[in-house]
Design an enzyme around this catalytic site. Structure first.
Site, PDB file in Angstrom:
ATOM      1  N   GLU A 178      24.346  31.877  30.822  1.00  0.00           N
ATOM      2  CA  GLU A 178      25.281  30.933  31.420  1.00  0.00           C
ATOM      3  C   GLU A 178      24.844  30.525  32.830  1.00  0.00           C
ATOM      4  OE1 GLU A 178      29.078  32.809  30.924  1.00  0.00           O
ATOM      5  OE2 GLU A 178      29.041  32.538  28.752  1.00  0.00           O
ATOM      6  N   HIS A 420      40.995  34.348  17.112  1.00  0.00           N
ATOM      7  CA  HIS A 420      40.172  34.718  18.261  1.00  0.00           C
ATOM      8  C   HIS A 420      39.992  36.222  18.288  1.00  0.00           C
ATOM      9  CE1 HIS A 420      39.487  35.469  22.723  1.00  0.00           C
ATOM     10  NE2 HIS A 420      38.441  34.767  22.327  1.00  0.00           N
ATOM     11  N   HIS A 421      38.733  36.672  18.331  1.00  0.00           N
ATOM     12  CA  HIS A 421      38.388  38.080  18.444  1.00  0.00           C
ATOM     13  C   HIS A 421      37.543  38.289  19.690  1.00  0.00           C
ATOM     14  CE1 HIS A 421      38.710  38.840  13.791  1.00  0.00           C
ATOM     15  NE2 HIS A 421      39.894  38.812  14.386  1.00  0.00           N
ATOM     16  N   GLU A 491      29.077  34.199  23.928  1.00  0.00           N
ATOM     17  CA  GLU A 491      28.315  35.230  24.651  1.00  0.00           C
ATOM     18  C   GLU A 491      27.319  35.959  23.752  1.00  0.00           C
ATOM     19  OE1 GLU A 491      31.916  34.228  26.594  1.00  0.00           O
ATOM     20  OE2 GLU A 491      31.921  35.669  24.943  1.00  0.00           O
ATOM     21  N   GLU A 515      33.856  25.690  30.386  1.00  0.00           N
ATOM     22  CA  GLU A 515      34.704  26.570  31.191  1.00  0.00           C
ATOM     23  C   GLU A 515      34.238  26.646  32.638  1.00  0.00           C
ATOM     24  OE1 GLU A 515      32.627  30.841  30.000  1.00  0.00           O
ATOM     25  OE2 GLU A 515      34.324  30.090  28.857  1.00  0.00           O
TER      26      GLU A 515
END
Length: 708
Positions: A178, A420-421, A491, A515
């Site tokens: 990132e 979402h996990h 990620e 983001e």
């Protein structure tokens, strides 16, 4: 066939002394293999120009008790002779489940060189596949008595560059991608590395000249060169370390917790090491070489896999107005032992039933397929920074999230919820809960999951891009496929084309996404670099569509999005993905419903794509034909300098007329000074017409062409 066999037989005896060349089907790319005093060596040209100078190949083995007897004594680096060379050609077309085109051609010539290391009686194969836009090479280790188990200390695949190229790079890092891209000469990487590291990051590069792939370069004589990898399975992710005196890159694998780079049992093939090349930047964006080097689809039934356009409970929390956690009462949370009924709600928990219903209504009213909900499950009060093994169970909702009622409500509206996990990088914990978590999704009709791997990996000491973690990411995809679940991993390691083999891998983050616009922003050129780098291996869930670019109009966040409003629309074409988010809030879209119409209309799956113009870091213009229709959409995005373009509508069908809607930057638009100034123009067009457009600094344009 008989002639080929005869040539091979004649070359068998002097083969150890001779160079062998394989040329691409169209003759553009040539790869030559030879032995340099017993050391495997290759070089590569494009239209006669040197792309890769003579470069060595081989693997250095670790001296460890885990290897087979004798394997700790001799590296697979030199002492080789050629025992056999096989050449072949291949030409097929295949249909991706989703993609930029309906059909992909896989056309290459191949050379497989079998080598024997006399001192150890070991055989390895180096296989080259050569396309008109590049090549891939890999190491193959057949099963044999003298080569069973071994441990890699380092892989030494070299890429010797033919000059001090301009490069678009991010620092070598085992745990994050990132970063904003740096544009520089190769010789400048060392001096710029310190400033390239993300401020306040705990990560440090493994080398002052180490960079990540996919690495895009441009030579002084106009060649575009890209180094990456394909089909990274049961192996560590490759970085590149540069000898900035000799201009030679060398592979540098992500280590495990003990510093080893890979535990191998034969038979085994490494990932492909790839070099793309062209004298036209558009070819870099339209190349299918990475996909073609992956295995065909491994799933018997793909009918349940579909492209997705979604919205979700996410952006207000990223900006800082809402929270993932249900309460502020708890200094710590213990999985399965926390009684939330005794806690006071904090009043800012975004994943509550009423708020999620609002997003479901918005999705249903605007033709969106799914609604992502982050922060729905217990554990967010104490999820980050403590390297806890047990944080989430992935099945227990917060008291204010009625999982059954919300799914029933969504399905009644023709919408699905997206699971979402967030694993908090506790891989052990996630794998223990995975079957129950996927079964819960099946119970309530979820068909897609966004997984996250924020934080330090558990098992502690492992890295995000090591062999163990790459095996985990693929394990999650395979297990999800058994439950007919699509995966969008954030990620995780950078993609290497595995979405061909497992098309339920519909997206990844694996780079600096939207983001960061809430964390200080990304430069305007960011999204005209990523298609040349990160997107080479597969689509990115970039989460575009932020039309209210000034965040302080609705929150206390003082950051702003570094594009114009129309530039955000362009990202749905420029940043290809079958998974596209309308990332802004419903109330923000209500301010710009005429512009939001493009997000509603634009497709996410395509029969054809044509890159009309491109230059890394400067601009990209692409036209795409929506799957199963005659409709086209065109998008253009540029950097901070702006761009003028003329779109020739030569790709339209002859004899048809199209309703053309043009979303353009206004004359005074500017990503900083006037980001939300735009115009919308409608007219009828046909094949052969042209559209002239001026993209503002940090801006772009979007065009819909609907067949009448």
């Amino acid at each position: 066939m008989r002639k080929i066999k005869l040539i091979s037989a004649l070359l068998l005896l002097p083969m150890a002394m001779m160079a062998q060349t394989v040329t691409s089907p169209g003759g553009k790319v040539a790869v030559k293999f030879s032995l340099d005093n017993g050391r495997p060596t290759y070089e590569m040209t494009y239209k006669g120009k040197t792309v890769v100078k003579p470069s060595h190949l081989g693997l250095e083995l670790a001296k460890t008790k885990y290897a087979s007897k004798g394997m700790e004594e001799t590296d697979l680096m030199d002492g080789f002779t050629v025992t056999k060379t096989d050449t072949s050609s291949f030409d097929e077309t295949w249909k991706p489940v989703w993609g930029q085109t309906a059909i992909i051609r896989n056309n290459y010539k191949e050379m497989a060189v079998t080598l024997n290391q006399a001192a150890t009686k070991r055989n390895i194969v180096i296989r080259f596949r050569v396309y008109d836009d590049g090549m891939g090479l890999r190491y193959e280790f057949p099963q044999q008595d003298e080569l069973n188990y071994f441990v890699i200390k380092e892989e030494h695949t070299q890429f010797a560059m033919n000059g001090d190229h301009t490069a678009w790079w991010i620092p070598g890092d085992y745990d994050t991608q990132e970063y904003e891209t740096v544009e520089s000469k190769l010789s400048e990487i060392r001096s710029l590395m310190k400033d390239a590291i993300t401020p306040n990051s705990s990560q440090t590069p493994f080398s002052p000249t180490g960079v990540q792939t996919s690495l895009q370069m441009k030579t002084v004589d106009g060649l575009y060169v890209n180094i990456h990898e394909a089909a990274c399975v049961n192996y560590a992710t490759m970085h590149l370390n540069l000898d900035d005196k000799a201009m030679v890159f060398e592979s540098w694998l992500t280590p495990d917790a003990k510093g080893f780079k890979g535990f191998i049992q034969t038979p085994f093939n490494t990932p492909w090491r790839t070099v793309l090349v062209s004298d036209d930047a558009r070819d870099m964006l339209s190349s299918n070489l990475i996909l073609n080097l992956n295995e065909p689809c491994a799933l018997d039934d793909v009918s349940w896999i579909r492209p997705i356009k979604y919205c979700g409970v996410w952006w207000d929390m990223i900006v800082g107005r809402g929270t993932w956690s249900y309460t502020n009462d708890l200094p710590s949370v213990h999985l399965g032992k926390t009684d939330y009924s005794k806690c006071k709600p904090n009043g800012t928990h975004s994943a509550n039933t009423e708020n999620v219903k609002r997003y479901i209504d918005f999705a249903a009213a605007n033709g969106l397929d799914e609604v992502l909900v982050e922060g729905w499950n217990e554990g967010w009060e104490d999820w980050f920074g403590h390297s806890k093994l047990d944080v989430f169970d992935f099945v227990t909702p917060y008291p204010d999230f009625d999982i059954k009622a919300l799914n029933d409500y969504a399905h009644s509206k023709g919408v699905k919820l997206m699971m979402h996990h967030e694993t908090s990088s506790s891989v052990w914990n996630y794998e223990r809960w995975m079957e129950k978590a996927y079964s819960l999704m099946n119970e309530y009709g979820y068909d897609a999951v966004k997984s996250g791997y924020v934080g330090d990996i558990i098992p502690r000491g492992e890295h995000h891009y090591g062999q163990l973690m790459n095996n985990h990411y693929l394990h999650a995809i395979k297990e999800a496929a058994k439950h007919h679940i699509m995966v969008n991993a954030h990620e995780a390691t950078r993609p290497t084309g595995l979405c061909r083999t497992y098309p339920n891998l519909v997206g990844n983050e694996s780079a600096r996404g939207t983001e960061y616009e809430a964390f200080g922003g990304s430069r305007p050129d960011h999204t005209v670099v990523l298609p040349f780098t990160r997107l080479q291996g597969g689509p990115m869930d970039y989460t575009p569509g932020i039309l209210e670019t000034q965040l302080d109009t609705w929150s206390e966040n003082k950051s702003y999005v570094r594009t114009t409003l129309v530039g955000q629309l362009a990202l749905y074409l420029v940043m290809y993905s079958p998974l596209q988010m309308a990332a802004d809030l419903p109330e923000n879209y209500a301010k710009y419903m005429d512009a939001f119409q493009f997000i509603k209309d634009v497709a996410v799956d395509w029969d054809d794509s044509k890159y009309l113009e491109a230059e890394p870091g400067d601009y990209i213009t692409v036209a795409r034909k929506a799957k199963g229709t005659d409709n086209w959409f065109v998008g253009g995005k540029c950097d901070e300098n702006g761009h003028k373009t003329t779109v020739k509508l030569d790709f339209l069908d002859k004899g048809k007329k199209y309703e053309c809607t043009i979303y353009a930057d206004a004359k005074d638009a500017h990503y900083e000074k006037n980001p939300k100034a735009y115009t919308i123009t409608k007219k009828t067009v046909k094949k052969g017409d042209t559209i002239k457009l001026t993209e503002a600094p940090g801006g772009g344009f979007a065009v819909s062409l609907i067949a009448k």
